[in-house]
Design a protein around this motif. Structure first.
Motif, PDB file in Angstrom:
ATOM      1  N   THR A   1       9.268  -1.010   4.882  1.00 41.79           N
ATOM      2  CA  THR A   1       8.165  -0.045   4.847  1.00 41.79           C
ATOM      3  C   THR A   1       8.689   1.384   4.839  1.00 41.79           C
ATOM      4  N   LEU A   2       9.732   1.658   5.604  1.00 43.32           N
ATOM      5  CA  LEU A   2      10.326   2.992   5.583  1.00 43.32           C
ATOM      6  C   LEU A   2      10.919   3.298   4.213  1.00 43.32           C
TER       7      LEU A   2
ATOM      8  N   ALA B   1       9.861   2.146   1.488  1.00 42.66           N
ATOM      9  CA  ALA B   1       8.737   2.334   0.570  1.00 42.66           C
ATOM     10  C   ALA B   1       8.165   3.744   0.664  1.00 42.66           C
ATOM     11  N   GLY B   2       8.513   4.471   1.735  1.00 44.49           N
ATOM     12  CA  GLY B   2       8.076   5.856   1.827  1.00 44.49           C
ATOM     13  C   GLY B   2       7.303   6.230   3.067  1.00 44.49           C
ATOM     14  N   ALA B   3       7.073   5.284   3.993  1.00 40.50           N
ATOM     15  CA  ALA B   3       6.343   5.619   5.224  1.00 40.50           C
ATOM     16  C   ALA B   3       7.118   6.670   6.013  1.00 40.50           C
ATOM     17  N   GLU B   4       6.379   7.610   6.623  1.00 41.60           N
ATOM     18  CA  GLU B   4       7.026   8.702   7.349  1.00 41.60           C
ATOM     19  C   GLU B   4       7.541   8.286   8.725  1.00 41.60           C
TER      20      GLU B   4
ATOM     21  N   ILE C   1       0.839  -1.201   0.000  1.00 46.31           N
ATOM     22  CA  ILE C   1       0.000   0.000   0.000  1.00 46.31           C
ATOM     23  C   ILE C   1       0.872   1.249   0.000  1.00 46.31           C
ATOM     24  N   THR C   2       1.891   1.246   0.855  1.00 45.17           N
ATOM     25  CA  THR C   2       2.778   2.412   0.945  1.00 45.17           C
ATOM     26  C   THR C   2       3.473   2.662  -0.383  1.00 45.17           C
ATOM     27  N   HIS C   3       4.016   1.618  -0.998  1.00 45.03           N
ATOM     28  CA  HIS C   3       4.650   1.747  -2.314  1.00 45.03           C
ATOM     29  C   HIS C   3       3.682   2.369  -3.315  1.00 45.03           C
ATOM     30  N   GLN C   4       2.488   1.827  -3.388  1.00 45.84           N
ATOM     31  CA  GLN C   4       1.503   2.251  -4.378  1.00 45.84           C
ATOM     32  C   GLN C   4       1.134   3.718  -4.198  1.00 45.84           C
TER      33      GLN C   4
END
Length: 336
Positions: free
Chosen positions: A115-116, A118-121, A85-88
């Motif tokens: 996950t980090l 992939a872009g999670a804050e 989901i994060t990637h998308q």
């Protein structure tokens, strides 16, 4: 980064009143279990509009229809889906700047790193006081605003992200096409119909640009909003023709319906120019100037933006001399 607390959620660290929002913000919480309701209830108490969803079914479409201020994902409940989901969402220009926070109980170092990346804050490790989660959410939103990475009208990345991503691609010698997008006769429309209706035109253009990049571009291409009616699209030059054709044709098909029927049928409006002189203005069109590193070496962001602005101005000149009026794109084919 993660915060690991050994005390249960009810422990009070700071007065609740100090975390109350000045205006409502929206949070979409996905995958959280019943035991997490105390956290969500606290967020509601301080002013967040919290919507809870058990699964990821239809999640992407739901978010695009109504983008929340913050997305909260539970790694325990979602597993690898949280990473996907994060990637998308981080690859979509419309949701790139939306803060994503991960809540986790069962620690897994590799999953956290994935996950980090992939872009999670941020991460928050259970159990934690509700105030800690609220503070993390506050910080993510402030960071977004402070870095000015998104335009408040469209939610698209702003100038900082455009420069960062373009520079990265040029340094890696990737095939790059920068498309400078600008509206023609937008000021006259604003003057006659109001800024509210002008803002709606900006949102329509942002949607069309995003659709073009998503449907015809490659993974990782994006749309940026410089401000006003100026946008940038970054893509591979192999796809730029199809994207520009989609944008110009879609805009010309949809935008006449933003005018009153009489003006639409006439094909122009009567308004004053910048000198205060009453004159006729054709219906809005879009001009796109494109520069690539296909035929010449473009090794820095400043040069690329200067060339793209030059091509945009050339496209506007061509558009002014085309009858009937229509949207235009022009691609720089010069080798030097």
């Amino acid at each position: 980064m993660s915060v690991e607390m050994n005390q249960p959620s009810p422990v009070l660290l700071i007065p609740k009143e100090s975390q109350v929002l000045d205006r409502p913000r929206s949070i979409l919480a996905v995958g959280l279990v019943d035991a997490d309701h105390c956290y969500l209830n606290y967020l509601r108490d301080i002013g967040y509009l919290v919507e809870k969803q058990e699964t990821t079914r239809g999640l992407h479409e739901q978010i695009l229809a109504n983008i929340p201020n913050v997305l909260l994902l539970d790694m325990d409940g979602l597993g690898d889906e949280a990473i996907a989901i994060t990637h998308q969402l981080k690859e979509n220009p419309l949701t790139y700047t939306m803060p994503i926070l991960i809540v986790i109980g069962n620690r897994d170092l590799m999953k956290e790193i994935e996950t980090l990346e992939a872009g999670a804050e941020d991460f928050v490790a259970k159990p934690f006081p509700s105030q800690v989660l609220a503070a993390r959410i506050h910080t993510s939103m402030r960071r977004n605003i402070r870095l000015q990475v998104s335009n408040p009208l469209t939610g698209l990345p702003g100038a900082i992200h455009i420069e960062e991503q373009t520079t990265k691609r040029l340094e890696q010698n990737q095939p790059v096409a920068m498309c400078y997008v600008d509206l023609d006769n937008f000021k006259a429309f604003n003057d006659k119909y109001s800024y509210n209706r002008g803002d709606n035109v900006i949102r329509i253009l942002a949607t069309i640009l995003n659709e073009g990049v998503v449907m015809f571009g490659r993974k990782g291409d994006f749309v940026g909003h410089i401000g006003g009616d100026d946008f940038i699209m970054i893509t591979d030059y192999a796809f730029v023709e199809d994207i520009c054709k989609y944008v110009t044709s879609s805009f010309d098909m949809l935008i006449p319906f933003q005018y009153e029927e009489d003006d639409m049928n006439r094909g122009y409006i009567v308004s004053v120019n910048r000198q205060g002189v009453l004159m006729q203005f054709p219906l809005m069109t879009v001009s796109i100037g494109v520069v690539t590193n296909q035929h010449r070496k473009v090794n820095n962001y400043l040069l690329m933006t200067e060339l793209a602005a030059e091509m945009k101005q050339y496209a506007k000149t061509v558009s002014n001399n085309v009858l009937p009026r229509r949207s235009i794109y022009r691609i720089d084919q010069r080798a030097i």
